[in-house]
Design a protein around this motif. Sequence first.
Motif, PDB file in Angstrom:
ATOM      1  N   LEU A   8      -4.274  -0.449  11.909  1.00 21.94           N
ATOM      2  CA  LEU A   8      -4.211  -1.531  10.930  1.00 21.94           C
ATOM      3  C   LEU A   8      -3.971  -0.927   9.552  1.00 21.94           C
ATOM      4  N   ASN A   9      -2.763  -1.090   9.046  1.00 22.13           N
ATOM      5  CA  ASN A   9      -2.425  -0.506   7.745  1.00 22.13           C
ATOM      6  C   ASN A   9      -3.287  -1.072   6.627  1.00 22.13           C
ATOM      7  N   ASN A  10      -3.564  -2.362   6.705  1.00 20.45           N
ATOM      8  CA  ASN A  10      -4.415  -3.007   5.697  1.00 20.45           C
ATOM      9  C   ASN A  10      -5.032  -4.255   6.307  1.00 20.45           C
ATOM     10  N   GLY A  20       4.186  -0.765   4.645  1.00 19.40           N
ATOM     11  CA  GLY A  20       2.792  -1.158   4.819  1.00 19.40           C
ATOM     12  C   GLY A  20       2.381  -1.339   6.261  1.00 19.40           C
ATOM     13  N   SER A  21       2.903  -0.503   7.131  1.00 22.94           N
ATOM     14  CA  SER A  21       2.481  -0.603   8.535  1.00 22.94           C
ATOM     15  C   SER A  21       1.991   0.749   9.037  1.00 22.94           C
ATOM     16  N   ASN A  76       2.625   4.210   6.935  1.00 21.25           N
ATOM     17  CA  ASN A  76       3.686   4.077   5.940  1.00 21.25           C
ATOM     18  C   ASN A  76       3.186   3.203   4.800  1.00 21.25           C
ATOM     19  N   ASN A  77       2.831   3.849   3.698  1.00 23.39           N
ATOM     20  CA  ASN A  77       2.345   3.096   2.540  1.00 23.39           C
ATOM     21  C   ASN A  77       3.445   2.834   1.514  1.00 23.39           C
ATOM     22  N   LEU A 103      -3.349  -7.533   7.781  1.00 22.25           N
ATOM     23  CA  LEU A 103      -2.771  -7.629   9.126  1.00 22.25           C
ATOM     24  C   LEU A 103      -3.684  -8.394  10.084  1.00 22.25           C
ATOM     25  N   LYS A 132      -3.757  -4.888   0.240  1.00 17.96           N
ATOM     26  CA  LYS A 132      -3.931  -3.426   0.167  1.00 17.96           C
ATOM     27  C   LYS A 132      -5.202  -3.061  -0.596  1.00 17.96           C
TER      28      LYS A 132
END
Lengths: 146, 143
Positions: free
Chosen positions: B63-65, A57-58, A25-26, B68, B86
């Motif tokens: 890990l989205n970014n 953001g996850s 989810n951006n 984290l 990001k």
Amino acid sequence: MKKLFIALALLLSAAGAKAALFITNNTSCIMVVIINAHDANHGICGLASGRLQLAPGSSAAFNNVATLNTTAPGWQNSQTATTAGGTTVWGWDAAIVTNGGIMWAQIGNTGSCSPTASVITPNACNGNSVTAAWSVLGGNTFIDIN
Amino acid sequence: MKKKLLAAALLSLLAPAAKAALFINNTSKCTVQVRVYAHNENGKACELESKIMTIPPMGTIALNNAGLVDTKPGWEKEMKISGDPKAAVWDALSFHNGSKTLKVGVSGGCATVTNGMIKDACGADLNVKWSVAGHNILIELYN
């Protein structure tokens, strides 16, 4: 003959190695994802997950359909999934991505209960449109919410 | 033709590094221990080295970014992401089996290969493969 066997073994190990589901989810909004899948005991889209809530953001990752037997959000109605038979028997089919409001994006594999790969919903997050996209890359499935 | 293919392959390796989620998928039969490497938007490749992450068989890490990693498991030397998390870039992943290390990652980073094979902690051959999948980076560990 030996070569054929090695090729086959490689093919099998590759298939086993690649069948995870990765969700990102951006957006800057909370997104909820409901996942559909199949296995030896459930037809295409026969398995439906609970509501997976993704913070802005996850990301989330599920190694295989049986992962959801023990990991949130689980399967609805006490369903249990099995990886019996390998990746030719089980697989991820589709998903619904919603913002809890106007957005209800149904995406998935061709021939599944949601055969559209990508859905754009205008005004879905703080006035911005949101794209929910389903893709299969290298045997793994990706849901990207942007 | 070959050159073009190579250039396209290189671009695909480099381009999506920023604003990409990092997924680690352990399909092997053995618990693995890995570290990830990243850099800040204007930083040097691999300036950030994560603490050890442990992944059981059939386990995954999403890990989205890189931000984290600040909280879990944290970076070595108590470093933190600076600037936009990001915009931080994933560089590499290292696998350690107790005596030897295999590091895979983007070219131009601190890894020399994108995939390789090493013995896992259970004694079996383990493939460690770094790839770009759409907007995401995927690391697969499999026997």
